[in-house]
Design a protein around this motif. Structure first.
Motif, PDB file in Angstrom:
ATOM      1  N   LEU A  16       0.842  -1.203   0.000  1.00  0.00           N
ATOM      2  CA  LEU A  16       0.000   0.000   0.000  1.00  0.00           C
ATOM      3  C   LEU A  16       0.880   1.257   0.000  1.00  0.00           C
ATOM      4  O   LEU A  16       0.650   2.186  -0.782  1.00  0.00           O
ATOM      5  N   ALA A  17       1.901   1.239   0.858  1.00  0.00           N
ATOM      6  CA  ALA A  17       2.782   2.412   0.951  1.00  0.00           C
ATOM      7  C   ALA A  17       3.474   2.661  -0.386  1.00  0.00           C
ATOM      8  O   ALA A  17       3.511   3.799  -0.879  1.00  0.00           O
ATOM      9  N   LEU A  18       4.000   1.587  -1.005  1.00  0.00           N
ATOM     10  CA  LEU A  18       4.718   1.741  -2.272  1.00  0.00           C
ATOM     11  C   LEU A  18       3.796   2.236  -3.386  1.00  0.00           C
ATOM     12  O   LEU A  18       4.205   2.986  -4.266  1.00  0.00           O
ATOM     13  N   ARG A  19       2.542   1.789  -3.341  1.00  0.00           N
ATOM     14  CA  ARG A  19       1.612   2.156  -4.411  1.00  0.00           C
ATOM     15  C   ARG A  19       0.986   3.528  -4.205  1.00  0.00           C
ATOM     16  O   ARG A  19       0.549   4.176  -5.160  1.00  0.00           O
ATOM     17  N   LEU A  20       0.925   3.948  -2.927  1.00  0.00           N
ATOM     18  CA  LEU A  20       0.365   5.278  -2.655  1.00  0.00           C
ATOM     19  C   LEU A  20       1.382   6.378  -2.951  1.00  0.00           C
ATOM     20  O   LEU A  20       1.015   7.475  -3.377  1.00  0.00           O
ATOM     21  N   PHE A  21       2.662   6.047  -2.740  1.00  0.00           N
ATOM     22  CA  PHE A  21       3.722   7.038  -2.879  1.00  0.00           C
ATOM     23  C   PHE A  21       3.735   7.603  -4.305  1.00  0.00           C
ATOM     24  O   PHE A  21       3.887   6.846  -5.258  1.00  0.00           O
ATOM     25  N   PHE A  87      -7.318  -2.697  -6.655  1.00  0.00           N
ATOM     26  CA  PHE A  87      -7.297  -3.944  -7.442  1.00  0.00           C
ATOM     27  C   PHE A  87      -5.946  -4.634  -7.279  1.00  0.00           C
ATOM     28  O   PHE A  87      -5.868  -5.861  -7.157  1.00  0.00           O
ATOM     29  N   SER A  88      -4.888  -3.849  -7.279  1.00  0.00           N
ATOM     30  CA  SER A  88      -3.547  -4.415  -7.185  1.00  0.00           C
ATOM     31  C   SER A  88      -3.338  -5.084  -5.815  1.00  0.00           C
ATOM     32  O   SER A  88      -2.738  -6.161  -5.734  1.00  0.00           O
ATOM     33  N   LEU A  89      -3.849  -4.457  -4.751  1.00  0.00           N
ATOM     34  CA  LEU A  89      -3.738  -5.081  -3.424  1.00  0.00           C
ATOM     35  C   LEU A  89      -4.541  -6.386  -3.401  1.00  0.00           C
ATOM     36  O   LEU A  89      -4.127  -7.374  -2.788  1.00  0.00           O
ATOM     37  N   GLY A  90      -5.684  -6.382  -4.087  1.00  0.00           N
ATOM     38  CA  GLY A  90      -6.499  -7.606  -4.193  1.00  0.00           C
ATOM     39  C   GLY A  90      -5.710  -8.714  -4.876  1.00  0.00           C
ATOM     40  O   GLY A  90      -5.755  -9.881  -4.460  1.00  0.00           O
ATOM     41  N   SER A  91      -4.962  -8.348  -5.909  1.00  0.00           N
ATOM     42  CA  SER A  91      -4.143  -9.340  -6.618  1.00  0.00           C
ATOM     43  C   SER A  91      -3.070  -9.907  -5.701  1.00  0.00           C
ATOM     44  O   SER A  91      -2.799 -11.106  -5.711  1.00  0.00           O
ATOM     45  N   LEU A  92      -2.454  -9.043  -4.902  1.00  0.00           N
ATOM     46  CA  LEU A  92      -1.432  -9.500  -3.948  1.00  0.00           C
ATOM     47  C   LEU A  92      -2.052 -10.535  -3.009  1.00  0.00           C
ATOM     48  O   LEU A  92      -1.488 -11.609  -2.770  1.00  0.00           O
ATOM     49  N   TYR A  93      -3.243 -10.200  -2.486  1.00  0.00           N
ATOM     50  CA  TYR A  93      -3.897 -11.109  -1.543  1.00  0.00           C
ATOM     51  C   TYR A  93      -4.221 -12.456  -2.196  1.00  0.00           C
ATOM     52  O   TYR A  93      -3.949 -13.517  -1.631  1.00  0.00           O
ATOM     53  N   SER A 118       7.579  -6.013  -7.255  1.00  0.00           N
ATOM     54  CA  SER A 118       7.753  -6.035  -8.713  1.00  0.00           C
ATOM     55  C   SER A 118       7.377  -4.664  -9.295  1.00  0.00           C
ATOM     56  O   SER A 118       6.250  -4.193  -9.122  1.00  0.00           O
ATOM     57  N   PRO A 119       8.314  -4.008  -9.981  1.00  0.00           N
ATOM     58  CA  PRO A 119       8.013  -2.676 -10.520  1.00  0.00           C
ATOM     59  C   PRO A 119       6.831  -2.695 -11.488  1.00  0.00           C
ATOM     60  O   PRO A 119       6.114  -1.711 -11.612  1.00  0.00           O
ATOM     61  N   ALA A 120       6.617  -3.853 -12.167  1.00  0.00           N
ATOM     62  CA  ALA A 120       5.473  -3.933 -13.080  1.00  0.00           C
ATOM     63  C   ALA A 120       4.174  -3.836 -12.277  1.00  0.00           C
ATOM     64  O   ALA A 120       3.221  -3.173 -12.693  1.00  0.00           O
ATOM     65  N   GLN A 121       4.141  -4.505 -11.131  1.00  0.00           N
ATOM     66  CA  GLN A 121       2.934  -4.462 -10.296  1.00  0.00           C
ATOM     67  C   GLN A 121       2.687  -3.047  -9.772  1.00  0.00           C
ATOM     68  O   GLN A 121       1.555  -2.570  -9.760  1.00  0.00           O
ATOM     69  N   ILE A 122       3.753  -2.384  -9.365  1.00  0.00           N
ATOM     70  CA  ILE A 122       3.602  -1.017  -8.850  1.00  0.00           C
ATOM     71  C   ILE A 122       3.130  -0.100  -9.985  1.00  0.00           C
ATOM     72  O   ILE A 122       2.218   0.706  -9.812  1.00  0.00           O
ATOM     73  N   HIS A 123       3.739  -0.277 -11.144  1.00  0.00           N
ATOM     74  CA  HIS A 123       3.381   0.570 -12.289  1.00  0.00           C
ATOM     75  C   HIS A 123       1.882   0.470 -12.604  1.00  0.00           C
ATOM     76  O   HIS A 123       1.192   1.481 -12.728  1.00  0.00           O
TER      77      HIS A 123
END
Lengths: 466, 66
Positions: A16-21, A87-93, A118-123
């Motif tokens: 969450l922190a990486l994706r919010l930043f 959605f991305s956090l859902g994928s992680l879970y 993974s930078p692709a996931q963050i992107h």
């Protein structure tokens, strides 16, 4: 393994922190700007615009609702990108749950670490496009399929098809696996039927874009490029990309040699959709789209991690991949290329220093989309050029989103002064370059707006008389 | 298409060639390391030298266009 590493909540928090930043940093890039412009329209116009484009409407519909629910402005990039983060956090879970259902026991934290960093996931969690949702739907379908709950798997297969056309390849794979396991295909038949209303539109879209899409004929290098994009994303420098081109296939081949021979399901998941996309590209027309394979990234990570059974192998690969990910996540935030655009800077020379209310006539869809989105106060028109180059919007989509296009001669009759703005890029047709040369003979002022490796943007003030 | 198009296509071609070459190096390395019988391990040494030369060539070829 330490207890903290086994706790999914910790990984979700870091993710969450990486994706919010810096989620709201930068302007939308072309594809995002197109999506934003589309969801700002009324519903009917949005569907009309999409019918001339290359994607199905589910994600756009959700974002159409999100924009109205938040009551926000579509140019508030951070807020608009927020659902993709969820959605991305859902994928992680879900990836964690899938990995937890398999052995070895450390697989789940390996996957959690991969999905988090993974930078692709963050992107894609920070990009205003459909890919984060698409991956979530794929993982949900996979999870329910593995649980033997075919109705739910079929439901998510249907949503996949309505989100991205690569969902068709994944649904076909799912159906193949169901047949292989000798389970009933009926729930999936319903999924396919649910997609039927859109098939006519899909057919029309494919005919509209034929020969006019930016995807080039398939080359073996495309396969490797795809592997790089869906794992390491876009923040690589060219040199790291060259190294990654050896590292990723090498890691995969090691994984294949040391595969779990009793359980080949995930290898099948990797091979069938990519073979189908490759065959369609060779037999019919190029459809190989690297982003379309993003949902396979967690599956790829799983087959790789499963092969690292020995401790020293984990140490060897873990050190290489860990350092690479740390470097690339850093580069992502520095912004080597993380999909953000500097549209505002690009148009600044004209809008801030030289514009006195004249209309703008544009040869490029990219600038037109950006202007309509960020500067609706500027009277901007798409000028009719000799040819619609690859990568541009179809005339159907243009008709839905832009004001009526205008002919150069008509513009001369209509206005005493106007700006002609031309974007020169590799796909610019020669006849358009010649048109520009002719039209700019009568220009009284020329402004250079920006330059990049294979192109430039310039504006000319056209006035009546000298 | 404008001259930039040819330049773009050439660049794309170069990128694909370099990625394919590096991909081959990446693929063959674990195959040579894992699957060669113990008595043929000297092939691995030769292969590593070839791979290194290939990598240097790839960097040179790709670097010209950067």
């Amino acid at each position: 393994m330490k207890a903290w590493a086994q706790d999914i909540r910790l990984w979700m928090l870091i993710a969450l922190a990486l994706r919010l930043f810096r989620i709201g940093a930068g302007d939308y890039w072309y594809d995002e700007a197109f999506a934003a412009l589309v969801v700002r329209q009324d519903f009917r116009t949005m569907i009309l615009a999409l019918a001339g484009d290359v994607h199905p409407p589910l994600w756009y519909t959700l974002m159409w609702g999100w924009l109205r629910f938040t009551g926000g402005e579509v140019v508030h990039e951070g807020l608009m990108r927020l659902p993709n983060l969820v959605f991305s956090l859902g994928s992680l879970y879900l990836a964690w749950r899938i990995a937890a259902s398999r052995s070895p026991s450390w697989l789940k934290w390996g996957i959690a670490a991969w999905m988090t960093f993974s930078p692709a996931q963050i992107h894609y969690a920070q990009e205003f496009r459909m890919y984060a949702l698409f991956e979530l739907e794929f993982l949900a379908a996979l999870w329910f399929f593995l649980q033997g709950r075919d109705r739910w798997a079929a439901f998510f297969a249907a949503t996949m098809m309505w989100t991205h056309y690569y969902g068709l390849f994944y649904t076909a794979t799912l159906m193949f696996m169901v047949m292989w396991k000798r389970r009933s295909l009926w729930p999936y038949a319903w999924a396919v039927v649910s997609f039927a209303p859109w098939v006519a539109v899909l057919w029309a879209q494919m005919n509209i874009i034929e020969g006019n899409y930016w995807i080039q004929p398939l080359h073996p290098g495309d396969l490797i490029y795809t592997l790089i994009i869906i794992t390491l994303g876009w923040s690589l420098t060219e040199w790291i990309r060259v190294i990654a081109a050896a590292l990723i296939p090498g890691t995969l081949i090691y994984a294949f040699i040391h595969r779990n021979r009793k359980e080949m399901t995930f290898w099948t998941w990797l091979l069938i959709p990519s073979t189908m996309a490759g065959l369609v590209s060779i037999v019919w027309q190029p459809v190989w789209l690297h982003r379309g394979f993003l949902p396979l990234s967690p599956v790829l990570a799983m087959v790789v991690l499963e092969s690292w059974r020995k401790r020293d192998v984990r140490l060897f690969f873990g050190t290489i991949w860990g350092s690479l990910l740390a470097l690339l996540v850093g580069l992502y935030y520095v912004g080597y290329w993380n999909g953000r655009s500097d549209f505002s800077l690009w148009i600044a020379p004209l809008i801030e220093d030289n514009w006195e209310g004249e209309p703008w006539l544009l040869t490029s869809d990219g600038l037109m989309v950006g202007l309509q989105l960020y500067h609706p106060e500027i009277p901007a028109y798409r000028i009719i050029t000799c040819k619609n180059p690859p990568g541009y919007l179809s005339w159907i989509t243009k008709a839905a989103l832009f004001p009526k296009p205008i002919d150069f001669e008509m513009a001369l009759d209509k206005w005493e002064r106007f700006w002609l703005v031309h974007d020169r890029f590799p796909f610019t047709p020669k006849c358009e370059a010649q048109q520009i040369e002719k039209w700019t003979e009568m220009a009284t002022r020329e402004i250079s707006m920006g330059k990049h490796k294979l192109g430039w943007t310039k504006a000319w003030l056209i006035t009546e008389g000298p | 298409m404008v001259p930039e198009y040819l330049q773009f296509l050439q660049r794309l071609q170069e990128r694909n060639e370099v990625l394919t070459l590096m991909g081959l190096i990446g693929v063959l390395h674990p195959i040579a390391y894992e699957l060669l019988p113990r008595r043929m391990k000297h092939v691995m040494v030769i292969w590593t030298i070839v791979a290194l030369i290939g990598t240097i060539l790839a960097f040179w070829y790709y670097g010209r266009g950067l």
